[in-house]
Design a protein around this motif. Structure first.
Motif, PDB file in Angstrom:
ATOM      1  N   ALA A  96      44.520  29.803  37.309  1.00 16.51           N
ATOM      2  CA  ALA A  96      43.873  30.449  36.173  1.00 16.51           C
ATOM      3  C   ALA A  96      42.599  31.149  36.615  1.00 16.51           C
ATOM      4  O   ALA A  96      42.323  32.283  36.205  1.00 16.51           O
ATOM      5  CB  ALA A  96      43.573  29.416  35.093  1.00 16.51           C
ATOM      6  N   LEU A  97      41.831  30.479  37.500  1.00 17.57           N
ATOM      7  CA  LEU A  97      40.570  31.080  37.942  1.00 17.57           C
ATOM      8  C   LEU A  97      40.816  32.324  38.791  1.00 17.57           C
ATOM      9  O   LEU A  97      39.962  33.199  38.870  1.00 17.57           O
ATOM     10  CB  LEU A  97      39.747  30.062  38.740  1.00 17.57           C
ATOM     11  N   SER A  98      42.000  32.409  39.414  1.00 15.26           N
ATOM     12  CA  SER A  98      42.263  33.569  40.256  1.00 15.26           C
ATOM     13  C   SER A  98      42.245  34.856  39.424  1.00 15.26           C
ATOM     14  O   SER A  98      41.988  35.937  39.948  1.00 15.26           O
ATOM     15  CB  SER A  98      43.603  33.423  40.962  1.00 15.26           C
ATOM     16  N   ILE A  99      42.495  34.721  38.109  1.00 12.95           N
ATOM     17  CA  ILE A  99      42.427  35.912  37.255  1.00 12.95           C
ATOM     18  C   ILE A  99      40.991  36.431  37.208  1.00 12.95           C
ATOM     19  O   ILE A  99      40.747  37.634  37.327  1.00 12.95           O
ATOM     20  CB  ILE A  99      42.956  35.579  35.849  1.00 12.95           C
ATOM     21  N   PHE A 100      40.037  35.485  37.068  1.00 11.62           N
ATOM     22  CA  PHE A 100      38.625  35.888  37.186  1.00 11.62           C
ATOM     23  C   PHE A 100      38.371  36.540  38.535  1.00 11.62           C
ATOM     24  O   PHE A 100      37.744  37.583  38.646  1.00 11.62           O
ATOM     25  CB  PHE A 100      37.701  34.665  37.112  1.00 11.62           C
ATOM     26  N   ILE A 158      40.292  38.064  40.563  1.00  7.71           N
ATOM     27  CA  ILE A 158      40.834  39.409  40.741  1.00  7.71           C
ATOM     28  C   ILE A 158      39.893  40.449  40.139  1.00  7.71           C
ATOM     29  O   ILE A 158      39.591  41.465  40.766  1.00  7.71           O
ATOM     30  CB  ILE A 158      42.236  39.496  40.090  1.00  7.71           C
ATOM     31  N   VAL A 159      39.421  40.163  38.912  1.00  5.48           N
ATOM     32  CA  VAL A 159      38.532  41.127  38.261  1.00  5.48           C
ATOM     33  C   VAL A 159      37.265  41.316  39.093  1.00  5.48           C
ATOM     34  O   VAL A 159      36.816  42.447  39.338  1.00  5.48           O
ATOM     35  CB  VAL A 159      38.194  40.668  36.823  1.00  5.48           C
ATOM     36  N   LEU A 217      36.867  40.760  42.288  1.00  5.91           N
ATOM     37  CA  LEU A 217      37.214  41.412  43.551  1.00  5.91           C
ATOM     38  C   LEU A 217      37.356  42.926  43.357  1.00  5.91           C
ATOM     39  O   LEU A 217      36.824  43.718  44.146  1.00  5.91           O
ATOM     40  CB  LEU A 217      38.531  40.825  44.063  1.00  5.91           C
ATOM     41  N   ILE A 218      38.063  43.324  42.301  1.00  4.71           N
ATOM     42  CA  ILE A 218      38.228  44.755  42.033  1.00  4.71           C
ATOM     43  C   ILE A 218      36.860  45.398  41.856  1.00  4.71           C
ATOM     44  O   ILE A 218      36.557  46.438  42.442  1.00  4.71           O
ATOM     45  CB  ILE A 218      39.091  44.977  40.763  1.00  4.71           C
ATOM     46  N   GLU A 238      34.879  45.624  45.213  1.00  7.00           N
ATOM     47  CA  GLU A 238      35.449  46.627  46.117  1.00  7.00           C
ATOM     48  C   GLU A 238      35.087  48.040  45.657  1.00  7.00           C
ATOM     49  O   GLU A 238      34.696  48.887  46.454  1.00  7.00           O
ATOM     50  CB  GLU A 238      36.973  46.482  46.179  1.00  7.00           C
ATOM     51  N   LEU A 239      35.239  48.270  44.335  1.00  2.76           N
ATOM     52  CA  LEU A 239      34.961  49.610  43.821  1.00  2.76           C
ATOM     53  C   LEU A 239      33.489  49.966  43.995  1.00  2.76           C
ATOM     54  O   LEU A 239      33.150  51.086  44.392  1.00  2.76           O
ATOM     55  CB  LEU A 239      35.357  49.704  42.343  1.00  2.76           C
ATOM     56  N   ARG A 285      32.761  50.670  47.749  1.00  2.00           N
ATOM     57  CA  ARG A 285      33.354  51.903  48.275  1.00  2.00           C
ATOM     58  C   ARG A 285      32.780  53.154  47.633  1.00  2.00           C
ATOM     59  O   ARG A 285      32.987  54.245  48.147  1.00  2.00           O
ATOM     60  CB  ARG A 285      34.864  51.912  48.060  1.00  2.00           C
ATOM     61  N   GLY A 334      36.975  56.134  39.801  1.00  2.00           N
ATOM     62  CA  GLY A 334      37.784  54.953  39.511  1.00  2.00           C
ATOM     63  C   GLY A 334      36.940  53.827  38.934  1.00  2.00           C
ATOM     64  O   GLY A 334      37.352  53.158  37.985  1.00  2.00           O
ATOM     65  N   PHE A 345      37.278  52.044  35.397  1.00  2.42           N
ATOM     66  CA  PHE A 345      37.404  50.593  35.317  1.00  2.42           C
ATOM     67  C   PHE A 345      36.433  50.023  34.283  1.00  2.42           C
ATOM     68  O   PHE A 345      36.824  49.272  33.388  1.00  2.42           O
ATOM     69  CB  PHE A 345      37.130  50.004  36.708  1.00  2.42           C
ATOM     70  N   ILE A 365      37.447  48.412  30.683  1.00  2.00           N
ATOM     71  CA  ILE A 365      37.120  47.004  30.433  1.00  2.00           C
ATOM     72  C   ILE A 365      36.361  46.873  29.119  1.00  2.00           C
ATOM     73  O   ILE A 365      36.679  46.040  28.267  1.00  2.00           O
ATOM     74  CB  ILE A 365      36.262  46.439  31.595  1.00  2.00           C
ATOM     75  N   GLY A 419      48.675  29.900  35.857  1.00  2.00           N
ATOM     76  CA  GLY A 419      47.633  30.225  34.887  1.00  2.00           C
ATOM     77  C   GLY A 419      48.083  29.902  33.473  1.00  2.00           C
ATOM     78  O   GLY A 419      47.317  29.358  32.673  1.00  2.00           O
ATOM     79  N   ILE A 461      39.463  32.756  30.120  1.00  2.00           N
ATOM     80  CA  ILE A 461      40.534  33.205  31.007  1.00  2.00           C
ATOM     81  C   ILE A 461      41.565  34.025  30.243  1.00  2.00           C
ATOM     82  O   ILE A 461      42.047  35.055  30.708  1.00  2.00           O
ATOM     83  CB  ILE A 461      41.178  31.997  31.710  1.00  2.00           C
ATOM     84  N   VAL A 481      42.167  41.596  29.202  1.00  2.00           N
ATOM     85  CA  VAL A 481      41.410  42.760  29.660  1.00  2.00           C
ATOM     86  C   VAL A 481      41.997  43.309  30.962  1.00  2.00           C
ATOM     87  O   VAL A 481      42.156  44.519  31.133  1.00  2.00           O
ATOM     88  CB  VAL A 481      39.921  42.400  29.827  1.00  2.00           C
ATOM     89  N   ALA A 517      41.586  49.962  44.110  1.00  2.00           N
ATOM     90  CA  ALA A 517      41.046  48.689  44.590  1.00  2.00           C
ATOM     91  C   ALA A 517      41.872  48.162  45.764  1.00  2.00           C
ATOM     92  O   ALA A 517      41.323  47.667  46.745  1.00  2.00           O
ATOM     93  CB  ALA A 517      41.023  47.666  43.447  1.00  2.00           C
TER      94      ALA A 517
END
Lengths: 359, 296
Positions: free
Chosen positions: A59-63, A65-66, A68-69, A72-73, A76, A329, A333, A337, B94, B111, B117, B129
């Motif tokens: 579940a936390l990986s969803i956080f 990912i956001v 991380l994106i 990175e943006l 860059r 980008g 984003f 959001i 998840g 979450i 979102v 990304a």
């Protein structure tokens, strides 16, 4: 429920009750299933905690990912940010030879997101203009008027419309919509509405903001209408009955009993559609014309934020060029959001009081 | 208010009511029309160019008749397999957290909100990304990193699957009656076992269709692939190299000036849309039939 579970997780493993020796009871050792089960039960507290941890991690990986994106943006786009700063989003340089505004010149290193922001806003606005009345009409028909037998089929068709990939809309638009616009719609519009300045006749291709707006409208319609339907269904029946009991016609009932109560949610649905329109890439790229210019006429070619990334990212000439595209980008984003978060909060505000959808 | 006034007003009210009914029906027809048009046109154009060659041949150079998109179909299969390996376990995990462990907690709400979102983040941004994360860094000791590769595209698609799967898994698990869980726990089954083999199993048809839906959605995604897998016109199944993908090939061919390539693009679109119609129908069938018997 949760008490049962917690007590189970937290209790130390129970001591195994003494089981009489098999010889004493005359039973064979291997058929003592309960004993085997109870013996294996000792480490289930650890397994439970491990399982819980694993699920939390997913579940936390969803956080993650956001985040991380976003990082990175930001990293860059640093180069373009340092070169242009905030001016990137609203500057326009003037070409020294032609004295025309110069927005996007990868060869000489001039970059400004202005024409792309303009194109995204214009095409999305046109899409909303066409899609919103239709979507609300469809939602009204589906919730308040439609015979039950037809409802399932229509809901399925709108679902299907939402699932068709962007690229297929694009292929269809290039083959059918664009020639149609070129031959019939655009000449007609510029002939009768050309005086306003918004419908110029200087673009013979059939591509442009209007075509992009139409294909976007088709694409965001199902989203807006299904969410509008959801919030309209969330309005309690007693509201409708009360208005009808006062002698209202069906439309008055819909207007006063349903739409008035669901309006916040409907606004949320529209904003969600806007979010989809802002980020839509392939279909728009194929029909908007891809010229980094700003025109008053909505029949002329333009470009959008997503379209310019799709067109130029893989073949970016310089690091600055790629960085500028990444910054576009990043802007996309952040905007999507914010738009999505706002829309979700609005829809949530309307539907949270109601029980889970019965399906 | 005079009597005729009243009659006229109610006449207007009745007229407005009928007008609105008419407009709502008209709006529905206008919305259904493009769908029908797109379908009819796709079937008409696609069916005439779909043949065995499409599934067995690689594209011919422009000007030569025939050829197919076999390499793109294989490429899409490779990408989708990788995406599923990444997206399905994390997404289901998840969903399990949201429905079984975090129900009602602040963390779960946050979450759920983030997943919604993330679902709305444009696919092109995912592409940028992923490019920044996998394609552009030059780290020699990491595999797959530093150049256009099938791996990068698979990761981008996998990430896009996660929020959809999480939300459908959660919804399906919430439909499993409490009594089922209580019965399992009452028998002394450990919690993880109860989730994996009782709750998840009860909801599995719904979860599988949710995965199918996410799968068919990313199957048609083009934007995140343009500058991650790049596309090619040869046979390739290596994760470490650029690979062809069906939507990407359709994009390139549809914008090309060659009739033969246009035909291939139509055939490819038909294949994609058949895949999507099948999965959407399946989802509809499973959810409307009430797979979860004893749903309270």
């Amino acid at each position: 429920m949760s008490e049962i579970r917690n007590s189970q997780v937290n209790l130390p493993p129970k001591p195994i009750p003494p089981v009489p020796e098999p010889e004493a009871t005359g039973q064979l050792a291997h058929d003592s299933e309960i004993r085997k089960f109870l013996q294996s039960r000792g480490n289930s507290a650890v397994a439970d905690r491990g399982f819980h941890g694993l699920m939390v991690l997913c579940a936390l990986s969803i956080f993650g990912i956001v985040v991380l994106i976003a990082t990175e943006l930001v990293l860059r786009s640093n180069l373009a940010w340092h070169a242009f700063g905030f001016k990137f989003f609203f500057q326009s340089e003037t070409d020294s030879y032609t004295h025309l505004p110069l927005f996007w010149d990868p060869v000489n290193g001039h970059f400004s997101a202005l024409p792309f922001i303009y194109g995204t806003l214009v095409s999305s606005f046109l899409a909303l203009l066409m899609a919103v009345p239709l979507a609300v009409g469809v939602a009204i028909f589906l919730t308040e008027m439609c015979p039950k037998a037809l409802r399932g089929i229509l809901a399925f068709l709108t679902e299907l419309l939402a699932a068709i990939p962007s690229i297929i809309y694009g292929v269809w638009a290039v083959a059918v919509l664009v020639p149609l616009m070129r031959e019939y719609v655009n000449p007609y519009l510029s002939k009768y509405l050309g005086w306003s300045g918004f419908f110029g006749d200087d673009n013979p291709t059939g591509l442009g903001f209007t075509s992009a707006g139409i294909i976007l409208a088709i694409m965001i319609l199902p989203i807006i209408s299904s969410l509008t339907r959801e919030v309209m269904l969330a309005v309690p029946h007693s509201q409708r009955e009360a208005v009808l009991a006062l002698g209202a016609t069906r439309w008055e009932m819909i207007r006063m009993g349903v739409l008035r109560n669901a309006r916040i949610g409907i606004v949320g649905a529209i904003i969600l559609g806007l979010g989809r329109a802002l980020g839509e890439t392939m279909a728009v790229t194929m029909v908007i014309g891809n010229t980094p210019e700003i025109h008053r006429s909505i029949l002329s070619n333009g470009s959008s934020m997503a379209a310019v990334i799709a067109n130029e990212y893989a073949e970016a000439v310089t690091d600055l060029h790629r960085s500028a595209l990444t910054e576009i980008g990043l802007a996309l984003f952040i905007v999507t959001i914010v738009v999505n978060a706002a829309a979700r909060l609005l829809v949530w505000a309307v539907t949270r009081g109601t029980p889970a959808r019965a399906n | 208010m005079k009597a005729e006034d009243h009659a006229m007003r109610s006449g207007i009210r009745g007229f407005t009511d009928r007008a609105v009914t008419f407009l709502a029906i008209a709006a529905t027809l206008v919305v259904i029309a493009p769908l029908m048009a797109i379908f009819a046109y796709l079937v008409y154009k696609g069916a005439s160019s779909l043949n065995l060659d499409f599934f067995t041949q690689i594209p011919k150079p422009p000007g030569e008749a025939g050829g197919g998109m076999a390499n793109a179909i294989v490429g899409s299969a490779v990408l989708l397999a990788l995406a599923s390996v990444i997206g399905v376990p994390i997404g289901i995990g998840g969903g399990i957290f949201l429905a079984e462990f975090g129900r009602g907690t602040k963390l779960a709400n946050a979450i759920r909100f983030t997943a919604d979102v993330l679902n709305g983040v444009p696919s092109i941004v995912m592409g940028v990304a992923t490019y920044a994360l996998i394609v552009s860094p030059h780290v020699s000791w990491l595999p797959f990193v530093g150049h256009f590769s099938a791996f990068a595209g698979g990761v981008a698609l996998g990430i896009m699957m996660i929020p959809t799967i999480t939300r459908t898994t959660e919804e399906m698990l919430l439909m499993v009656p409490h009594a089922v869980r209580e019965a399992a726990l009452g028998l002394g089954v450990p919690n993880w076992r109860s989730v994996m083999s009782i709750t998840l199993k009860t909801a599995s048809p719904g979860i599988i269709t949710g995965c199918m839906l996410a799968f068919s959605r990313v199957a048609g995604e083009t934007a995140p692939l343009i500058f991650t897998v790049l596309g090619n016109s040869f046979w390739s199944t290596s994760l470490d190299r650029p690979i062809a993908a069906l939507p990407l090939q359709i994009y390139v061919f549809a914008l090309s000036p060659y009739d033969d390539w246009h035909r291939l693009a139509w055939a490819g679109s038909l294949v994609l849309i058949v895949l999507i119609v099948l999965s959407v129908s399946l989802v509809r069938y499973v959810t409307s039939r009430g797979v979860l018997k004893g749903n309270s």
